[in-house]
Motif scaffolding. Structure first.
Motif, PDB file in Angstrom:
ATOM      1  N   PHE A 105      22.207   2.106   2.878  1.00  0.00           N
ATOM      2  CA  PHE A 105      20.391   1.278   3.448  1.00  0.00           C
ATOM      3  C   PHE A 105      20.862   0.803   4.689  1.00  0.00           C
ATOM      4  O   PHE A 105      19.675   0.500   5.577  1.00  0.00           O
ATOM      5  N   ALA A 108      21.008   3.326   7.344  1.00  0.00           N
ATOM      6  CA  ALA A 108      19.325   4.231   7.495  1.00  0.00           C
ATOM      7  C   ALA A 108      18.372   3.018   8.227  1.00  0.00           C
ATOM      8  O   ALA A 108      17.820   3.253   8.832  1.00  0.00           O
ATOM      9  N   THR A 109      18.638   1.785   7.867  1.00  0.00           N
ATOM     10  CA  THR A 109      17.241   0.817   8.389  1.00  0.00           C
ATOM     11  C   THR A 109      17.537  -0.053   9.781  1.00  0.00           C
ATOM     12  O   THR A 109      16.930  -0.324  10.808  1.00  0.00           O
ATOM     13  N   THR A 110      19.250  -0.251  10.199  1.00  0.00           N
ATOM     14  CA  THR A 110      19.440  -0.774  11.463  1.00  0.00           C
ATOM     15  C   THR A 110      20.308   0.489  12.013  1.00  0.00           C
ATOM     16  O   THR A 110      19.761  -0.721  13.392  1.00  0.00           O
ATOM     17  N   LYS A 111      20.295   1.777  12.307  1.00  0.00           N
ATOM     18  CA  LYS A 111      21.026   2.185  12.739  1.00  0.00           C
ATOM     19  C   LYS A 111      22.804   1.967  13.719  1.00  0.00           C
ATOM     20  O   LYS A 111      22.885   2.223  14.143  1.00  0.00           O
ATOM     21  N   SER A 129      16.458  -5.866   3.014  1.00  0.00           N
ATOM     22  CA  SER A 129      17.132  -6.010   3.811  1.00  0.00           C
ATOM     23  C   SER A 129      18.044  -6.440   4.652  1.00  0.00           C
ATOM     24  O   SER A 129      19.009  -6.856   3.149  1.00  0.00           O
ATOM     25  N   SER A 166       7.555  -3.484  -1.464  1.00  0.00           N
ATOM     26  CA  SER A 166       8.653  -2.435  -1.038  1.00  0.00           C
ATOM     27  C   SER A 166      10.484  -2.319  -1.275  1.00  0.00           C
ATOM     28  O   SER A 166      10.645  -0.446  -1.035  1.00  0.00           O
ATOM     29  N   ILE A 170      12.219   1.780  -1.225  1.00  0.00           N
ATOM     30  CA  ILE A 170      13.438   1.927  -0.595  1.00  0.00           C
ATOM     31  C   ILE A 170      14.172   2.128  -0.675  1.00  0.00           C
ATOM     32  O   ILE A 170      14.743   3.398  -0.493  1.00  0.00           O
ATOM     33  N   LEU A 174      15.533   6.282  -0.396  1.00  0.00           N
ATOM     34  CA  LEU A 174      17.301   5.997  -0.079  1.00  0.00           C
ATOM     35  C   LEU A 174      17.830   7.278  -1.634  1.00  0.00           C
ATOM     36  O   LEU A 174      18.395   7.887  -1.089  1.00  0.00           O
TER      37      LEU A 174
END
Length: 737
Positions: A105, A108-111, A129, A166, A170, A174
């Protein structure tokens, strides 16, 4: 934000004090009301409708220590965490399944990814988050941890329904992404296993990533990547005279040479640090991990086997010396790691990264005052400083942490550089020089022992023990060293005693050794697929070292259990976790060969070896299905799967099998086996016929037909279903191989 206060460590004992993981126990005195991963924390989050703050790390993680000092030991920060969140700590080495799910996660969300990993979850464990390290206040272009906490708490209070929706979206994305990858790969099972196009693409990707000046396959930070080096050796051994084969050998040996010369290699106490933060392998990140020692011992042993150069044997033996001395339980198990940080001195409790390992220029000169023989103008200390590049000039190194830069500036890590002949000092680099360097290193080693040692993570992990057993077994065979064989056997016996349930024949993930006594959790963690794969590999390596068939029998039993628990009967390949793992929001299949080889890559090799050794068509078919199931990854980004690419090459080549009659007490058998210690044959499988009623003869009836020739013990070299005529001469066997 209030000024940080020194916490009352006895008063602030939280729920982690009941745990056994060294990492969790490090946080047991934080003012944060930490919970271990489990139903108690989840229930509290549901009942109080609070977000979960999940913090994942490991005991030797430098930046985990930094975040603890800056935030988790600060009562003001802890107060915010305790008021608005249910806080959970996880040891990523103890629970790689949890780490993998939420790291997926975060990446995927912050690289980006790394540890400490910080993730906010809804009460039903869905991530919303996350990130990695957060400083207490805004700096390093990162948001401050307090700001993040307050923002998340406010959003949850004001937009709870929206955040829950949300988070579900997410998690669903995933899970679908993971399932889609598995399904797409699974559609290829009935097709062909990929072929040479995979290696050709992998070869080009390796060339593109190779750093020609100092070796390695990335810009800083530079990791050793043993799986990559093993693949390059494999490629060379297949086609040694081919241009790509010669280039593969050159890249791998150059990388190993540069690592051995650099500061990542502990020249005083042996072993290797986890990675280097610079291009030259000069400035290490000082923690020492068991899995690195295991794999590097194997790779340097391979380098010796290929070249017969004594330096590679010296380095491999040095790694095994370090592990035997500093990472070994008296009963045989291997500890997990040593920390990067340690106390500055016995009188100064402050901890710094590398404090145990680094030296000041004047300190070395003071310790080694003896004049050089034949060159009285110079001391041994000056020779050592010259030899290792230690000077009074501070190291200037830029990194995001000022603290790290200051630490390296205060102390120079000893790193080995070859003697350079200068006008001011020329010294014979012959045998007397080597002996003198050795004597000086011994003085420095004894002096270093007076310093506070880095903290030991004495957790014993099945997977990593399997890798280390393989390291000792491979070295025992190649160097014909009985002590290494005994060390590997002791470790296997430890695993069987403390990490195995003989009733259900299942492995456990880890055990704990505080105070020297081995213990388990009240609810032991079941082993993961990688634990089975690495232990099966270890048992096969130990069989080929000892030719004791009890190791082959146990490997076969564990393979059956692994198939039952982890095999995907829909799309093939192995899941990382069994279906019984609680609270995992979805299942993964590991395929990336990074710091550790993936469980599927190791399993592919095991299936090929066991399938040949036990003449099992079922195992050979499983190997085929597994390789086919990863076709998409193998064809798109093979450089990420070097261990699996190596298995793919073996699948197409068919491993070489050498079956030798008799037993090791017979001198003729022993002489034939000795031939196999020389040279490098990828995927070589070695078996002794032994008793006609033995397990291996019962499983593989072809072996029963292999007999001595005219009263002399013989070797049969087989590939696929074709074998040579019996060979009785060691020199003839060497030529055949």
């Amino acid at each position: 934000m209030a000024t940080a206060q020194i916490p009352d460590k006895e008063k602030n004992r939280n729920r982690l004090s009941k745990e056994k993981s060294p990492y969790l126990l490090q946080h047991a005195s934080n003012p944060v009301n930490w919970y271990p991963w489990g139903e108690e924390a989840f229930k509290k989050a549901r009942e109080e409708d609070k977000l979960i703050f999940l913090s994942v790390g490991y005991s030797t993680c430098h930046w985990c220590h930094v975040m603890e000092r800056e935030s988790f030991e600060n009562p003001a920060v802890a107060g915010i965490m305790n008021e608005y969140f249910v806080n959970i700590k996880v040891d990523r080495e103890e629970r790689p399944d949890i780490d993998r799910i939420y790291m997926h996660f975060v990446q995927a969300t912050t690289k980006a990814g790394g540890w400490p990993m910080s993730v906010f979850l809804t009460p039903d464990l869905k991530p919303i988050s996350g990130g990695t390290y957060f400083p207490p206040e805004d700096k390093y272009n990162l948001p401050g941890f307090v700001s993040v906490l307050l923002t998340m708490a406010q959003q949850w209070a004001e937009q709870r329904s929206k955040m829950s929706v949300s988070a579900k979206k997410i998690s669903d994305l995933l899970e679908k992404s993971c399932a889609f990858d598995i399904e797409m790969a699974g559609r290829l099972i009935n097709g062909k296993v990929p072929g040479s196009e995979v290696w050709n693409k992998c070869q080009n990707q390796i060339y593109d990533h190779y750093e020609p000046l100092f070796g390695g396959f990335s810009q800083p930070p530079k990791f050793p990547r043993p799986c990559m080096l093993k693949l390059l050796f494999h490629r060379h051994a297949r086609v040694p005279e081919d241009l790509d084969g010669m280039r593969s050998k050159a890249m791998s040996l150059h990388t190993l040479d540069c690592m051995a010369l650099g500061g990542i290699h502990d020249h005083i106490g042996q072993g290797f640090a986890r990675y280097s933060v610079d291009t030259k392998w000069r400035v290490p990140h000082f923690e020492k991990m068991l899995y690195d020692q295991a794999q590097l011992a194997m790779v340097y042993t391979m380098a010796y086997r290929l070249t017969r150069e004594q330096n590679y044997e010296y380095i491999a033996r040095g790694i095994l010396t370090y592990v035997s001395r500093d990472l070994s339980h008296p009963e045989g198990g291997f500890y997990s790691a040593e920390d990067a940080d340690s106390q500055v001195s016995l009188s100064n409790p402050e901890k710094r990264e590398g404090a145990f390992y680094t030296w000041e220029y004047d300190e070395v000169l003071q310790l080694l005052k003896k004049p050089l023989e034949g060159r009285p103008r110079y001391s041994q200390g000056e020779l050592i400083c010259f030899h290792y590049g230690v000077t009074s000039i501070p190291v200037k190194f830029s990194r995001s942490s000022d603290e790290y830069a200051q630490n390296i500036s205060r102390n120079r890590t000893i790193h080995l550089g070859r003697i350079s002949h200068t006008n001011s000092m020329v010294y014979d680099a012959g045998e007397s020089h080597s002996q003198m360097i050795g004597e000086c290193k011994e003085i420095l080693y004894r002096e270093r022992l007076k310093r506070p040692r880095p903290q030991l993570d004495d957790k014993i992990i099945t997977c990593w023990n399997g890798l280390m057993i393989s390291g000792f077994a491979k070295a025992a065979f190649v160097f014909n060293d009985e002590s290494y064989k005994k060390r590997a056997i002791a470790a296997v016996e430890f695993v069987k005693k403390y990490l195995y349930n003989p009733i259900n024949k299942r492995l456990l993930r880890s055990c704990y050794t505080q105070g020297g006594t081995v213990s388990q959790l009240d609810h032991p963690i079941e082993a993961f697929q990688c634990d089975y794969a690495c232990m099966i590999q270890a048992l096969l390596d130990l069989y080929e070292c000892t030719f004791d068939q009890k190791y082959l029998i146990w490997a076969d039993e564990l393979q059956t259990v692994q198939d039952q628990l982890f095999w995907d009967h829909g799309y093939a390949g192995y899941f990382s976790t069994s279906s019984s793992n609680e609270h995992n929001i979805f299942r993964f299949k590991d395929d990336q060969d990074g710091a550790e080889p993936s469980g599927n890559s190791v399993a592919a090799h095991n299936l090929l070896r066991l399938g040949m050794m036990l003449d099992s068509e079922e195992m050979k078919d499983k190997a085929s299905q597994l390789l086919a199931s990863f076709t998409s990854r193998l064809t798109e980004l093979p450089i990420a799967l070097p261990e699996l690419v190596s298995a793919l090459l073996l699948y197409h080549d068919s491993p070489v099998q050498v079956i030798i009659t008799g037993n090791m007490q017979n001198s003729e058998t022993s002489e034939l086996v000795s031939v196999l210690r020389k040279g490098l044959v990828p995927g070589l499988i070695v078996m002794l016929t032994g008793d006609p009623d033995s397990f291996i003869c019962h499983k593989n009836t072809a072996i029963n037909k292999m007999k001595p020739l005219n009263g002399r013990q013989a070797a049969y070299v087989c590939r696929g279903h074709t074998c040579t005529l019996p060979i009785t001469s060691p020199s003839d066997l060497a030529i055949q191989l």
